[in-house]
Design a protein around this motif. Structure first.
Motif, PDB file in Angstrom:
ATOM      1  N   THR A  15       2.148  -5.354  -3.644  1.00 35.58           N
ATOM      2  CA  THR A  15       2.060  -6.591  -2.854  1.00 35.58           C
ATOM      3  C   THR A  15       2.010  -6.268  -1.364  1.00 35.58           C
ATOM      4  OG1 THR A  15       3.473  -7.588  -4.526  1.00 35.58           O
ATOM      5  CG2 THR A  15       3.192  -8.821  -2.480  1.00 35.58           C
ATOM      6  N   GLN A  16       2.867  -5.355  -0.939  1.00 35.87           N
ATOM      7  CA  GLN A  16       2.928  -5.011   0.485  1.00 35.87           C
ATOM      8  C   GLN A  16       1.667  -4.263   0.920  1.00 35.87           C
ATOM      9  OE1 GLN A  16       4.990  -6.160   2.643  1.00 35.87           O
ATOM     10  NE2 GLN A  16       6.338  -7.161   1.174  1.00 35.87           N
ATOM     11  N   ILE A  17       1.129  -3.434   0.035  1.00 31.06           N
ATOM     12  CA  ILE A  17      -0.100  -2.704   0.372  1.00 31.06           C
ATOM     13  C   ILE A  17      -1.255  -3.684   0.567  1.00 31.06           C
ATOM     14  CG2 ILE A  17      -1.853  -1.142  -0.594  1.00 31.06           C
ATOM     15  CD1 ILE A  17       0.538   0.479  -1.755  1.00 31.06           C
ATOM     16  N   GLU A  18      -1.361  -4.665  -0.322  1.00 31.93           N
ATOM     17  CA  GLU A  18      -2.419  -5.681  -0.184  1.00 31.93           C
ATOM     18  C   GLU A  18      -2.309  -6.400   1.144  1.00 31.93           C
ATOM     19  OE1 GLU A  18      -2.619  -8.618  -3.336  1.00 31.93           O
ATOM     20  OE2 GLU A  18      -2.574  -6.968  -4.807  1.00 31.93           O
ATOM     21  N   ALA A  19      -1.087  -6.773   1.509  1.00 33.73           N
ATOM     22  CA  ALA A  19      -0.883  -7.509   2.759  1.00 33.73           C
ATOM     23  C   ALA A  19      -1.254  -6.653   3.962  1.00 33.73           C
ATOM     24  CB  ALA A  19       0.574  -7.974   2.859  1.00 33.73           C
ATOM     25  N   LEU A  20      -0.815  -5.389   3.944  1.00 30.93           N
ATOM     26  CA  LEU A  20      -1.119  -4.495   5.070  1.00 30.93           C
ATOM     27  C   LEU A  20      -2.621  -4.242   5.173  1.00 30.93           C
ATOM     28  CD1 LEU A  20      -0.217  -2.580   7.353  1.00 30.93           C
ATOM     29  CD2 LEU A  20       0.056  -0.788   5.605  1.00 30.93           C
ATOM     30  N   ALA A  21      -3.257  -3.984   4.028  1.00 32.33           N
ATOM     31  CA  ALA A  21      -4.697  -3.714   4.037  1.00 32.33           C
ATOM     32  C   ALA A  21      -5.452  -4.911   4.594  1.00 32.33           C
ATOM     33  CB  ALA A  21      -5.176  -3.369   2.629  1.00 32.33           C
ATOM     34  N   ALA A  22      -5.063  -6.115   4.180  1.00 30.02           N
ATOM     35  CA  ALA A  22      -5.743  -7.326   4.653  1.00 30.02           C
ATOM     36  C   ALA A  22      -5.583  -7.466   6.166  1.00 30.02           C
ATOM     37  CB  ALA A  22      -5.183  -8.549   3.938  1.00 30.02           C
ATOM     38  N   ILE A 195       6.770  -3.690   8.098  1.00 29.82           N
ATOM     39  CA  ILE A 195       5.740  -2.681   7.814  1.00 29.82           C
ATOM     40  C   ILE A 195       4.640  -2.755   8.863  1.00 29.82           C
ATOM     41  CG2 ILE A 195       3.918  -2.057   6.159  1.00 29.82           C
ATOM     42  CD1 ILE A 195       5.927  -2.947   3.930  1.00 29.82           C
ATOM     43  N   SER A 196       4.236  -3.957   9.203  1.00 32.05           N
ATOM     44  CA  SER A 196       3.185  -4.148  10.194  1.00 32.05           C
ATOM     45  C   SER A 196       3.586  -3.533  11.536  1.00 32.05           C
ATOM     46  CB  SER A 196       2.920  -5.649  10.326  1.00 32.05           C
ATOM     47  OG  SER A 196       2.094  -5.881  11.417  1.00 32.05           O
ATOM     48  N   THR A 197       4.825  -3.740  11.946  1.00 30.26           N
ATOM     49  CA  THR A 197       5.300  -3.192  13.221  1.00 30.26           C
ATOM     50  C   THR A 197       5.249  -1.660  13.212  1.00 30.26           C
ATOM     51  OG1 THR A 197       6.752  -5.087  13.485  1.00 30.26           O
ATOM     52  CG2 THR A 197       7.268  -3.156  14.815  1.00 30.26           C
ATOM     53  N   ILE A 198       5.701  -1.071  12.104  1.00 30.10           N
ATOM     54  CA  ILE A 198       5.715   0.391  12.004  1.00 30.10           C
ATOM     55  C   ILE A 198       4.292   0.950  12.057  1.00 30.10           C
ATOM     56  CG2 ILE A 198       6.231   2.333  10.455  1.00 30.10           C
ATOM     57  CD1 ILE A 198       8.626   0.569   9.430  1.00 30.10           C
ATOM     58  N   VAL A 199       3.397   0.343  11.286  1.00 30.07           N
ATOM     59  CA  VAL A 199       2.027   0.868  11.209  1.00 30.07           C
ATOM     60  C   VAL A 199       1.295   0.668  12.536  1.00 30.07           C
ATOM     61  CG1 VAL A 199      -0.211   0.581  10.072  1.00 30.07           C
ATOM     62  CG2 VAL A 199       1.896   0.646   8.707  1.00 30.07           C
ATOM     63  N   ARG A 200       1.455  -0.484  13.148  1.00 28.53           N
ATOM     64  CA  ARG A 200       0.808  -0.709  14.443  1.00 28.53           C
ATOM     65  C   ARG A 200       1.313   0.284  15.490  1.00 28.53           C
ATOM     66  NH1 ARG A 200      -2.108  -5.389  15.258  1.00 28.53           N
ATOM     67  NH2 ARG A 200      -2.346  -6.607  13.351  1.00 28.53           N
ATOM     68  N   GLY A 201       2.609   0.548  15.451  1.00 35.15           N
ATOM     69  CA  GLY A 201       3.179   1.527  16.377  1.00 35.15           C
ATOM     70  C   GLY A 201       2.579   2.909  16.157  1.00 35.15           C
ATOM     71  N   ALA A 202       2.449   3.291  14.904  1.00 31.01           N
ATOM     72  CA  ALA A 202       1.901   4.612  14.588  1.00 31.01           C
ATOM     73  C   ALA A 202       0.429   4.697  14.988  1.00 31.01           C
ATOM     74  CB  ALA A 202       2.062   4.906  13.094  1.00 31.01           C
ATOM     75  N   LEU A 203      -0.322   3.618  14.766  1.00 28.70           N
ATOM     76  CA  LEU A 203      -1.740   3.616  15.139  1.00 28.70           C
ATOM     77  C   LEU A 203      -1.893   3.700  16.652  1.00 28.70           C
ATOM     78  CD1 LEU A 203      -3.173   0.957  12.671  1.00 28.70           C
ATOM     79  CD2 LEU A 203      -3.825   3.378  12.788  1.00 28.70           C
ATOM     80  N   ALA A 204      -1.059   2.984  17.381  1.00 27.94           N
ATOM     81  CA  ALA A 204      -1.124   3.012  18.842  1.00 27.94           C
ATOM     82  C   ALA A 204      -0.815   4.415  19.352  1.00 27.94           C
ATOM     83  CB  ALA A 204      -0.153   1.992  19.426  1.00 27.94           C
ATOM     84  N   ALA A 205       0.119   5.116  18.691  1.00 35.81           N
ATOM     85  CA  ALA A 205       0.518   6.450  19.130  1.00 35.81           C
ATOM     86  C   ALA A 205      -0.598   7.486  18.917  1.00 35.81           C
ATOM     87  CB  ALA A 205       1.779   6.875  18.401  1.00 35.81           C
ATOM     88  N   THR A 206      -1.521   7.212  17.980  1.00 36.31           N
ATOM     89  CA  THR A 206      -2.581   8.203  17.715  1.00 36.31           C
ATOM     90  C   THR A 206      -3.782   8.001  18.629  1.00 36.31           C
ATOM     91  OG1 THR A 206      -3.572   6.827  16.023  1.00 36.31           O
ATOM     92  CG2 THR A 206      -1.972   8.470  15.273  1.00 36.31           C
ATOM     93  N   ARG A 207      -3.792   6.891  19.347  1.00 42.20           N
ATOM     94  CA  ARG A 207      -4.977   6.630  20.187  1.00 42.20           C
ATOM     95  C   ARG A 207      -5.060   7.529  21.387  1.00 42.20           C
ATOM     96  NH1 ARG A 207      -4.764   0.755  19.301  1.00 42.20           N
ATOM     97  NH2 ARG A 207      -5.898   0.560  17.358  1.00 42.20           N
TER      98      ARG A 207
END
Ligand code: TYD
Length: 207
Positions: A15-22, A195-207
Motif C-alpha cells: 500500500t505504501q509503495i503504491e502511494a509513494l510511486a504515485a 515516507i514522503s518526507t524521507i524520500v524527498r529529503g534523500a532525493l534532494a540530497a542527491t541533486r
C-alpha cells in the motif's frame, strides 16, 4: 535512486509503495516498482516454487536462500540496473535484507554466508535507502486473511516471525544511514507522509 521496503508480513508495504510511486510519478519522475521474489519471467517461476504453488516447496532453508537469490540476480540484471542507468527511481517490495531476516535470523543460516551469496547475486548493488515498516510480528500476521497467506506466514511458528522482526531491527540499527525505521501500526496517511518526507529529503540530497 534505489529504494527498498522491508518488514514483516502484513506490515502494509505494498500500500505504501503504491502511494509513494504515485506521488513521485505525479512529480514527473519515472518510477519502476519491483517485487521479490519475482519480477521477471524466470523470477515468477522461481516465486511459484518458493511459495508452494503446485504443492511442493523447498524444505532446506539453503535451497530457499539460493532460489530467492537466483530470482534476485535476474531482477537486478534485467530490470533494476537498466532502470537505474536511465535515471529512474526503483522501488523494491523486499530486497536482499529479506534473505538476511528470513533465512538468516528466522531460519538460522549464518549471516556471513548469506551476505556472500547476496553480493554474488546482486553484483554488489545495494539500496540507497531502505524503509523498515516495523510491526510486531503477531500483529502483521493477524492483518492478513488466511487465504492471502504465503507458506512463510502459514508454515513457520510465531517464534520464527519474532526472530524475523527482531532481525530487521538489528539490520536497521547496524546501518542507520541507509535504514529508516517506521512504526507500521501508525495510521496509513500518517505513515505515507513520513515516507514522503524521507524520500524527498534523500532525493534532494542527491541533486
Ligand atoms: P510475498 O507474498 O511477496 O509476501 P509479502 O507480501 O509479505 O512480501 O511472499 C514473500 C515471502 O517470502 C514473504 O513471507 C517473505 C519471504 N522471503 C524470504 O523468506 N526471503 C527473501 O529473500 C524474500 C525476498 C522473501
Amino acid at each position: 535512486m534505489f529504494i527498498s521496503f522491508e518488514g514483516p508480513d502484513g506490515s502494509g508495504k505494498s500500500t505504501q509503495i503504491e502511494a509513494l510511486a504515485a506521488e513521485l510519478r505525479a512529480a514527473g519522475r519515472e518510477v519502476v516498482t519491483v517485487r521479490e521474489p519475482g519480477g521477471t519471467p524466470a523470477g515468477e517461476k522461481i516465486r511459484a516454487i518458493l511459495l508452494g504453488e503446485g504443492g511442493t516447496v523447498p524444505v532446506d532453508p539453503r535451497a530457499d536462500a539460493l532460489l530467492f537469490n537466483a530470482s534476485r540476480a535476474q531482477l537486478v540484471a534485467d530490470v533494476i540496473e537498466p532502470a537505474l542507468a536511465r535515471g529512474a527511481i526503483v522501488i523494491a517490495d523486499r530486497f536482499a535484507d529479506s534473505t538476511l531476516a528470513y533465512q538468516g535470523y528466522g531460519s538460522g543460516l549464518p549471516l556471513d554466508a548469506l551476505r556472500a551469496i547476496i553480493r554474488f547475486a546482486t553484483a554488489g548493488r545495494i539500496p540507497d535507502l531502505t524503509l523498515l515498516l516495523d510491526l510486531d510480528a503477531g500483529h502483521g500476521l493477524a492483518r492478513k486473511s488466511g487465504r492471502g497467506r504465503t507458506r512463510f506466514e502459514e508454515g513457520f511458528d510465531a517464534a520464527f516471525h519474532e526472530r524475523v522482526a527482531a532481525g530487521f531491527r538489528a539490520l536497521a540499527a547496524a546501518e542507520p544511514t541507509r535504514w529508516h525505521l517506521l512504526d507500521a501500526s501508525a495510521e496509513r496517511g500518517h505513515l505515507a507522509a513520513q515516507i514522503s518526507t524521507i524520500v524527498r529529503g534523500a532525493l534532494a540530497a542527491t541533486r
